[in-house]
Design a protein around this motif. Structure first.
Motif, mmCIF file in Angstrom:
data_model
loop_
_atom_site.group_PDB
_atom_site.id
_atom_site.type_symbol
_atom_site.label_atom_id
_atom_site.label_comp_id
_atom_site.label_asym_id
_atom_site.label_seq_id
_atom_site.Cartn_x
_atom_site.Cartn_y
_atom_site.Cartn_z
ATOM 1 N N ILE A 25 -2.254 -93.070 -89.882
ATOM 2 C CA ILE A 25 -2.836 -91.685 -89.762
ATOM 3 C C ILE A 25 -3.391 -91.576 -88.180
ATOM 4 N N ALA A 26 -4.172 -92.654 -87.838
ATOM 5 C CA ALA A 26 -4.581 -92.474 -86.520
ATOM 6 C C ALA A 26 -3.544 -92.267 -85.232
ATOM 7 N N LEU A 27 -2.955 -93.503 -85.466
ATOM 8 C CA LEU A 27 -1.642 -93.348 -84.420
ATOM 9 C C LEU A 27 -0.662 -92.107 -84.265
ATOM 10 N N ILE A 28 -0.417 -91.603 -85.626
ATOM 11 C CA ILE A 28 0.521 -90.535 -85.609
ATOM 12 C C ILE A 28 -0.259 -89.454 -84.825
ATOM 13 N N THR A 29 -1.543 -89.176 -85.432
ATOM 14 C CA THR A 29 -2.407 -88.296 -84.840
ATOM 15 C C THR A 29 -2.460 -88.121 -83.207
ATOM 16 N N VAL A 30 -2.734 -89.335 -82.620
ATOM 17 C CA VAL A 30 -2.563 -89.320 -81.335
ATOM 18 C C VAL A 30 -1.324 -89.039 -80.704
ATOM 19 N N ALA A 31 -0.092 -89.580 -81.259
ATOM 20 C CA ALA A 31 1.129 -89.243 -80.858
ATOM 21 C C ALA A 31 1.441 -87.600 -80.793
ATOM 22 N N LEU A 32 1.074 -86.943 -81.870
ATOM 23 C CA LEU A 32 1.469 -85.617 -81.951
ATOM 24 C C LEU A 32 0.355 -85.073 -81.075
ATOM 25 N N LEU A 33 -0.781 -85.267 -80.675
ATOM 26 C CA LEU A 33 -1.449 -84.678 -79.815
ATOM 27 C C LEU A 33 -0.997 -84.874 -78.413
ATOM 28 N N LEU A 34 -0.405 -86.125 -78.007
ATOM 29 C CA LEU A 34 -0.084 -86.254 -76.776
ATOM 30 C C LEU A 34 1.299 -85.290 -76.728
ATOM 31 N N ALA A 35 1.887 -85.242 -77.562
ATOM 32 C CA ALA A 35 3.152 -84.398 -77.303
ATOM 33 C C ALA A 35 2.978 -83.156 -77.174
ATOM 34 N N GLY A 36 1.665 -82.496 -78.028
ATOM 35 C CA GLY A 36 1.311 -81.283 -78.042
ATOM 36 C C GLY A 36 0.940 -80.888 -76.466
ATOM 37 N N VAL A 37 0.245 -81.925 -76.042
ATOM 38 C CA VAL A 37 -0.500 -81.697 -74.599
ATOM 39 C C VAL A 37 0.546 -81.304 -73.454
ATOM 40 N N PHE A 38 1.669 -82.234 -73.584
ATOM 41 C CA PHE A 38 2.612 -82.005 -72.706
ATOM 42 C C PHE A 38 3.588 -80.932 -72.819
ATOM 43 N N ALA A 39 3.717 -80.510 -74.237
ATOM 44 C CA ALA A 39 4.398 -79.350 -74.714
ATOM 45 C C ALA A 39 3.704 -78.059 -74.259
ATOM 46 N N GLY A 40 2.514 -78.285 -74.064
ATOM 47 C CA GLY A 40 1.534 -77.030 -73.942
ATOM 48 C C GLY A 40 0.971 -76.476 -75.310
ATOM 49 N N GLY A 41 0.110 -76.028 -75.150
ATOM 50 C CA GLY A 41 -0.961 -75.314 -76.269
ATOM 51 C C GLY A 41 -2.044 -76.156 -76.861
ATOM 52 N N VAL A 42 -2.265 -77.483 -76.684
ATOM 53 C CA VAL A 42 -3.215 -78.304 -76.940
ATOM 54 C C VAL A 42 -4.100 -78.374 -75.884
ATOM 55 N N THR A 43 -5.264 -77.882 -76.189
ATOM 56 C CA THR A 43 -6.496 -77.797 -74.944
ATOM 57 C C THR A 43 -7.405 -78.877 -75.516
ATOM 58 N N MET A 44 -8.635 -79.051 -74.460
ATOM 59 C CA MET A 44 -9.509 -79.982 -74.780
ATOM 60 C C MET A 44 -10.025 -79.828 -76.344
ATOM 61 N N SER A 45 -10.567 -78.756 -76.539
ATOM 62 C CA SER A 45 -11.326 -78.343 -77.732
ATOM 63 C C SER A 45 -10.516 -78.561 -79.086
ATOM 64 N N VAL A 46 -9.294 -78.019 -78.724
ATOM 65 C CA VAL A 46 -8.365 -78.334 -80.064
ATOM 66 C C VAL A 46 -8.104 -79.830 -80.258
ATOM 67 N N GLY A 47 -8.053 -80.618 -78.921
ATOM 68 C CA GLY A 47 -7.523 -81.943 -79.329
ATOM 69 C C GLY A 47 -8.826 -82.769 -79.794
ATOM 70 N N MET A 48 -10.078 -82.577 -79.455
ATOM 71 C CA MET A 48 -11.338 -82.712 -79.925
ATOM 72 C C MET A 48 -11.367 -82.680 -81.418
ATOM 73 N N LEU A 49 -10.952 -81.318 -81.810
ATOM 74 C CA LEU A 49 -11.194 -80.961 -83.253
ATOM 75 C C LEU A 49 -10.092 -81.668 -84.039
ATOM 76 N N VAL A 50 -8.909 -81.543 -83.615
ATOM 77 C CA VAL A 50 -8.056 -82.695 -84.643
ATOM 78 C C VAL A 50 -8.366 -84.131 -84.639
ATOM 79 N N HIS A 51 -8.980 -84.750 -83.317
ATOM 80 C CA HIS A 51 -9.358 -85.905 -83.239
ATOM 81 C C HIS A 51 -10.455 -86.097 -84.346
#
Length: 673
Positions: A607-633
């Motif tokens: 769960i932890a590794l998949i979450t980080v991988a998806l967030l990384l992909a979301g950041v580079f694809a656009g749409g994941v902000t700091m607040s959204v990243g921390m919320l998902v984290h």
């Protein structure tokens, strides 16, 4: 006045609690939003130097001013973030780069570039996540809290002929303690008078109260459900079984598993790597917001907490059920158990053999005289089979006076003693052969016949003549076949019996219980050899024994298991797994629980590794902000904790096999008969 003082105390307690900072920060954020909604508050041209704006300040501050709404948002970030920064600095001072540093750099960076909401959101969500982690981790440690809660506070003792209520810790060894209906037993002790039904669930995990009478042992923290006892204190304060269990569980929950140690080493490299990645991204792209966002979503919080929360919950669940596991390392090893080695006497059998046969082979002697000689020989023996012989001699009125002159144990064969200048041998045929005693009376055949019936025969000889054969039998436990079946259902491939008893007796017990492999007539070093052989075959071995004759095998096995450990301080402290009650079914339960715990540990890591991988992909694809990243984290952190808390549910039947069949029960009854 008292009411005011109580209210003040309540407020102080809440202010020092885990939820004060996230609550205050959240209120400041709401005020900021409200002011912005009302028009931004009052502008203040003196706030905000131009260099701040030149560093990339938010467009809303393009006129060189901060609104009152901005001030409240900055205050929210400071309130929620100042403790995070302090922790990061302290960790950095001892050369540790942790999650707090990532959040601190991201939050401070967001403030510098004018992203006040992002900074406040990151620190606010991180503070909430921390508070929730503490609350849920406390929940996983509830088993330890429950054990502490059952510790008795008061005891009623007899002093100077009077009943006195004193703190439980002030009871002295040897004092008589009164245990009334509904009261907690305040000490470990031996019942000297009375009868009662005692609820021992806190110690052994038994759900049904156990009847206690004179001579029985009771434990501190158990509860009387009816009756009245006078108990002589044999363990008080820190010397009680309950105190040892609390200490053991506390140590076990803090002990790191191998996987956790690996994850700690991984995070020490992973966290600096995230910082390097964020720095490189910022330099290459020139996008400071992107770099800071990478810091936030790269936090390995769920990864770091995924292992310890599962271990704490698993060990806590086991403790509730009367199973003490030494620590995370032993929990992981238990999940790999593929073979279980069991001693016969006291494990598969009741451990209370009785004398069943006396065969006379000397025409000058009757059965009573044969029994008398056997009892005199066994009077100095520590072997478990000596007790039924001595008990029978006492009942027959031929109990020996004193002990023999010398007692020489011959491991795996019997004993030889000196009685009034005569050598008395009692044991198997191998003992007679070693001492060159002629066996011309058919003792060997008689012993074989008795062994076929599931009994343990012992040949008795005086000097060089055989006078008779006696036999004792131990009752097979009714739940032994079910235990073997449950072990197989829990993933154990091979269940092995290791016994010093004869092959025929061992086979009789093995057939009735469903044992896969039988090794009989073993010396202590032979049991060690069998364990080592199984390990060489690639098995992870759990050895269940009494810790005396089985000591070498127990020390060599991957997991040493002690049964009925509640009455043994040594077993509680030293066994890798201590089954507090004398319940065979706790063995497969402990293995099943270990497998569930390790399974949840792996799920949490995924769960932890998949979450980080998806967030990384979301950041580079656009749409994941700091607040959204921390919320998902933080959401991923809660998911792994909640997943681990599933272990706190009691699922004893998860690996349960069907009850022993009627045919199996019939076989057990036939052997016992």
């Amino acid at each position: 006045m008292n009411g005011i003082n109580n209210n003040v105390s309540t407020l102080r307690a809440w202010a020092s609690g885990n939820w004060f900072i996230p609550t205050l920060s959240g209120v400041l954020i709401l005020i900021s939003f409200a002011l912005e909604k009302l028009g931004g508050g009052s502008a203040n041209p003196t706030i905000g130097p131009q260099w701040w704006l030149d560093a990339g300040a938010h467009a809303t501050h393009a006129q060189g001013v901060f609104t009152l709404a901005d001030v409240f948002m900055i205050a929210a970030a400071v309130v929620a973030g100042y403790q995070i920064v302090i922790k990061a600095f302290r960790a950095l001072s001892v050369k540790i780069i942790g999650i707090d540093l990532l959040v601190s750099v991201a939050a401070i960076g967001a403030l510098i570039i004018g992203n006040f909401w992002e900074s406040a959101a990151v620190t606010f969500l991180f503070a909430i996540g921390h508070a929730l982690e503490v609350a849920t981790l406390n929940k996983t440690r509830s088993a330890l809290s429950e054990l502490v809660a059952v510790a008795p506070d008061w005891a009623t003792v007899i002093r100077d002929g009077q009943q006195q209520d004193i703190p439980a810790g002030q009871v002295q060894m040897g004092e008589i303690v009164l245990v009334k209906n509904g009261a907690k037993v305040p000490v470990d002790g031996e019942v000297v008078s009375g009868t009662a039904a005692i609820d021992q669930a806190t110690i052994t995990g038994e759900s049904i109260p156990v009847e206690k009478a004179v001579g029985d042992q009771v434990f501190a923290g158990t509860v009387s459900r009816g009756g009245f006892l006078q108990v002589e204190a044999t363990g008080v304060g820190r010397d009680t079984t309950l105190a040892r269990i609390i200490h053991r569980v506390e140590e076990a929950q803090d002990a790191k598993a191998r996987t956790q140690a690996f994850m700690d080493r991984f995070s020490r490299w992973y966290t600096p790597a995230v910082m390097v990645l964020a720095l490189a991204t910022g330099l290459i792209t020139g996008n400071v917001v992107l770099a800071l966002t990478l810091l936030v979503i790269g936090c390995p919080g769920a990864l770091v907490i995924s292992i310890p929360v599962a271990i704490v919950a698993g060990i806590g669940r086991a403790a509730r059920n009367g199973i003490l596991i030494k620590g995370g390392e032993y929990l992981e090893t238990s999940a790999k158990i593929s073979a279980v080695a069991l001693d016969k006497t006291g494990t598969l059998t009741e451990g209370q053999p009785v004398l069943t046969d006396i065969v006379t082979l000397d025409s000058d002697m009757n059965k009573t005289e044969v029994l008398r000689w056997a009892a005199m020989a066994e009077a100095g023996s520590e072997h478990p089979l000596a007790r039924p012989i001595l008990d029978s001699a006492r009942e027959a009125g031929v109990s020996p006076d004193g002990i023999p002159g010398t007692v020489t144990p011959v491991p795996g064969k019997g004993i030889i003693t000196d009685i009034d200048g005569q050598n008395v041998l009692i044991g198997n045929s191998a003992l007679l052969e070693q001492y060159e005693v002629m066996n011309d009376g058919g003792a060997g055949k008689i012993a074989t016949t008795l062994a076929f019936e599931g009994k343990t025969p012992m040949i008795i000889a005086i000097d060089d003549r055989v006078i008779g054969v006696i036999a004792v039998a131990d009752q097979i436990r009714e739940d032994a076949p079910e235990m073997i079946a449950r072990l197989h259902r829990a993933g154990v491939k091979k269940v092995v019996m290791l016994t010093g008893d004869t092959q025929l007796v061992a086979e009789s017990v093995g057939k009735a219980t469903g044992i896969d492999e039988i090794h009989a007539s073993l010396l202590p070093e032979d049991k060690l050899d069998v364990v080592q052989k199984l390990q060489a075959e690639g098995h992870t071995i759990a050895m269940v024994g009494d810790g005396v004759n089985d000591a070498p095998a127990l020390a060599t096995a991957d997991i040493g298991v002690a049964m009925g450990a509640a009455g043994s301080a040594v077993a509680v402290e030293t066994a890798d797994i201590a089954l507090m009650g004398d319940d065979l079914l706790k063995l497969p339960e402990s293995i099943g629980l270990a497998k569930r715990t390790v399974s949840i540990m792996r799920q949490n890591i995924a769960i932890a590794l998949i979450t980080v991988a998806l967030l990384l992909a979301g950041v580079f694809a656009g749409g994941v902000t700091m607040s959204v990243g921390m919320l998902v984290h933080e959401a991923s952190v809660l998911v792994v904790i909640i997943n681990a808390m599933r272990l706190l549910r009691n699922t004893n039947g998860a690996t349960a096999a069907p009850k022993a069949t009627a045919q199996t029960k019939k076989t057990v009854e036939q052997v016992n008969a």
